[in-house]
Design an enzyme around this catalytic site. Structure first.
Site, PDB file in Angstrom:
ATOM      1  N   TRP A 321       2.387   2.308   3.991  1.00  0.00           N
ATOM      2  CA  TRP A 321       1.864   2.472   2.710  1.00  0.00           C
ATOM      3  C   TRP A 321       1.504   3.864   2.270  1.00  0.00           C
ATOM      4  O   TRP A 321       1.476   4.294   1.137  1.00  0.00           O
ATOM      5  CB  TRP A 321       0.404   1.718   2.886  1.00  0.00           C
ATOM      6  CG  TRP A 321      -0.462   2.035   1.756  1.00  0.00           C
ATOM      7  CD1 TRP A 321      -0.717   1.185   0.337  1.00  0.00           C
ATOM      8  CD2 TRP A 321      -1.685   2.999   1.618  1.00  0.00           C
ATOM      9  NE1 TRP A 321      -1.568   1.545  -0.371  1.00  0.00           N
ATOM     10  CE2 TRP A 321      -2.126   2.576   0.321  1.00  0.00           C
ATOM     11  CE3 TRP A 321      -2.082   4.001   2.182  1.00  0.00           C
ATOM     12  CZ2 TRP A 321      -3.064   3.468  -0.312  1.00  0.00           C
ATOM     13  CZ3 TRP A 321      -3.048   4.694   1.973  1.00  0.00           C
ATOM     14  CH2 TRP A 321      -3.686   4.376   0.587  1.00  0.00           C
ATOM     15  N   HIS A 322       1.483   4.796   3.317  1.00  0.00           N
ATOM     16  CA  HIS A 322       0.926   6.291   2.991  1.00  0.00           C
ATOM     17  C   HIS A 322       2.111   6.895   2.380  1.00  0.00           C
ATOM     18  O   HIS A 322       2.145   7.947   1.629  1.00  0.00           O
ATOM     19  CB  HIS A 322       0.669   6.838   4.310  1.00  0.00           C
ATOM     20  CG  HIS A 322      -0.881   6.813   4.534  1.00  0.00           C
ATOM     21  ND1 HIS A 322      -1.335   5.630   5.200  1.00  0.00           N
ATOM     22  CD2 HIS A 322      -1.893   7.433   4.053  1.00  0.00           C
ATOM     23  CE1 HIS A 322      -2.656   5.869   5.475  1.00  0.00           C
ATOM     24  NE2 HIS A 322      -2.889   6.820   4.788  1.00  0.00           N
ATOM     25  N   GLY A 323       3.432   6.507   2.535  1.00  0.00           N
ATOM     26  CA  GLY A 323       4.534   7.110   1.890  1.00  0.00           C
ATOM     27  C   GLY A 323       5.951   6.407   2.391  1.00  0.00           C
ATOM     28  O   GLY A 323       6.008   5.862   3.656  1.00  0.00           O
ATOM     29  N   PHE A 488       0.282   9.794  -2.326  1.00  0.00           N
ATOM     30  CA  PHE A 488       0.325   8.200  -1.732  1.00  0.00           C
ATOM     31  C   PHE A 488      -0.033   7.413  -2.862  1.00  0.00           C
ATOM     32  O   PHE A 488      -0.202   6.167  -2.434  1.00  0.00           O
ATOM     33  CB  PHE A 488      -0.731   8.280  -0.716  1.00  0.00           C
ATOM     34  CG  PHE A 488      -0.511   9.315   0.520  1.00  0.00           C
ATOM     35  CD1 PHE A 488       0.713   9.599   1.092  1.00  0.00           C
ATOM     36  CD2 PHE A 488      -1.658   9.954   0.907  1.00  0.00           C
ATOM     37  CE1 PHE A 488       1.022  10.572   1.968  1.00  0.00           C
ATOM     38  CE2 PHE A 488      -1.104  10.953   1.911  1.00  0.00           C
ATOM     39  CZ  PHE A 488      -0.107  11.164   2.328  1.00  0.00           C
TER      40      PHE A 488
END
Length: 488
Positions: A321-323, A488
């Site tokens: 989800w962060h990247g 993000f």
């Protein structure tokens, strides 16, 4: 537009707050919506259309889910398609480039021609407003909240500019009542202004000063052991002060508008286990992952092995989800692995006694994870990891020494001193007396209701005002001050 900019501080914010308190309660949510859209459109007007489309999609599906009846097959279909639509939107804009790049590498390895695809621009804040939308649909399906028929209120919730770009991840069920009725007072506004200034100082005065240390250390082609440890220590502090500073500012702005958001940090670096760390770091995300991913996967209800699997998958997906990068997947897997190990060992996630070795080991694990979190790619991460443990010299390389200065080193020492001081205070804290000056869960200073009037409180407020002014001057001297979590 970002909070740490002169346009926001001296044009947008005073204009918005002035209008907000001049108009009546009836039109304040509409003003929040218009102001938030202007705030978002300042970055790119064209992506405002996507933002509005996501809002309308979730508004309509929320009503459809509720209208289908609790637990019915029709309601299940509505929530499924609503969530899928959100995930497809997030997947295209955030992961299309990643998927295309890896597919082309595979095609080239097989001797085939790579595909020519247009690079997709990542809309700012999409991860946060998509997650908020998903939680809304799921909560409506679970009957944890009633869907709103007031489109203005719902759109204002999705677009609420204090948390729009980098969180905290809010849930409609926690703010529904505040959108229909919230209190405004001088004390609440003062608390919010104080909290905003604290976050601003954290971001501009500390995090931005540490950024060159991090950038130079991670850019070295042949870092020494000293370079690698300096970069890791600096980034550990920079990320905390940058992100918790943003959260402070978001919470402060919310208070100035009458909202009370959840806390997002609770001195994470005093943790004595990775499990405890995730109860203190980015709390709004960790609780979201628990409630909407870990528990639906089965949580700890279906045996030991499935519990470990669910912990690992939750953190793996949380990392992704962060990247869209292998570095984030590995970072998520690293934390998922340690969460599973701690569950197997029965580690206490809420210790009452401070154990230095457990604390040092946990902090070391967290910092090792931050290396790959910060690295642009696996090659950069590999260089830093090799240098950390090669012990080829604790002196900084000549190139690194030429690019950093004594003020940056002093700021690093100050940052860790602040972390140690407030971490110790948080661990030893007892319930504060009414009106006492206390540390917030994130370690920032706050004056709880009613506001203290004593000399100590006045001195600290005066010092904070001085630091805020100094930070504004520093901001004016630098060209740009983006937040790390904007990516993000």
């Amino acid at each position: 537009m970002v909070f740490s900019s002169n346009v926001f501080l001296f044009l947008f914010l005073p204009s918005f707050l002035g209008l907000y308190y001049l108009i009546g309660n009836r039109y304040r949510n509409l003003l929040i919506l218009v102001g938030s859209y202007l705030f978002y459109a300042w970055w790119r007007v064209d992506f405002l259309a996507l933002f509005i489309a996501v809002t309308l999609w979730n508004y309509g599906f929320g009503l459809a889910i509720h209208g289908a009846g609790q637990g019915t097959r029709s309601a299940q279909r509505w929530v499924l398609w609503g969530v899928v639509g959100n995930l497809l939107t997030l997947g295209y804009f955030k992961y299309a480039n990643f998927g295309a790049d890896n597919l082309n590498r595979l095609l080239e390895a097989l001797g085939w021609e790579p595909m020519l695809l247009t690079q997709v621009i990542l809309p700012i804040g999409i991860s946060f407003y998509i997650f908020q939308s998903i939680s809304y649909l799921v909560d409506v399906y679970r009957r944890d909240t009633e869907p709103t028929r007031n489109l203005i209120n719902f759109a204002a919730f999705i677009a609420l500019f204090p948390q729009l770009i980098a969180g905290p991840v809010l849930r409609y069920k926690d703010l529904a009542d505040q959108f229909t009725q919230r209190s405004h007072s001088l004390d609440k506004f003062s608390e919010g202004a104080t909290r905003f200034m604290q976050g601003f100082v954290k971001k501009v005065f500390i995090a931005d000063s540490l950024a060159p240390l991090v950038d130079h250390s991670f850019a070295l082609q042949d870092p020494s052991t000293g370079d690698a440890w300096l970069g890791m220590l600096a980034y550990t502090a920079q990320l905390y002060f940058d992100f918790s500073g943003y959260s402070d500012m978001a919470i402060g702005l919310g208070l100035m508008m009458g909202f009370r958001f959840m806390e997002n940090f609770n001195q994470p670096y005093i943790s004595q286990s990775i499990t405890e760390f995730w109860r203190r770091w980015h709390i709004s995300l960790s609780t979201w992952l628990r409630d909407y991913l870990y528990i639906p996967l089965g949580g700890n209800r279906h045996g030991t092995l499935r519990t470990y699997r669910n912990l690992f998958l939750t953190m793996l997906l949380g990392g992704f989800w962060h990247g869209a990068n292998w570095t984030f997947l590995i970072w998520g897997a690293w934390h998922g692995l340690w969460l599973s190990i701690e569950r197997a060992l029965g580690v206490n996630a809420a210790p009452r006694v401070f154990r230095p070795l457990r604390w040092a080991f946990t902090l070391f694990l967290v910092m090792l994870g931050w290396v790959i979190f910060r690295a642009e790619n696996l090659e950069v991460a590999g260089r830093i990891y090799v240098a950390l443990f090669s012990f080829n010299g604790w002196q900084l390389s000549e190139l690194n020494r030429a690019q950093i200065n004594e003020l940056q080193i002093a700021t690093l020492l100050l940052a860790w001193a602040v972390l140690a001081w407030f971490g110790r205070s948080q661990f030893r804290a007892e319930a504060p007396a009414e009106g006492q000056l206390v540390a917030n869960p994130d370690g920032s200073l706050a004056l709880r209701q009613p506001l203290a009037i004593g000399l100590q409180a006045f001195a600290l407020r005066f010092a904070l005002l001085g630091l805020f002014i100094a930070s504004v001057l520093k901001l004016s001297a630098q060209s740009f001050s983006p937040f790390l979590y904007f990516q993000f």
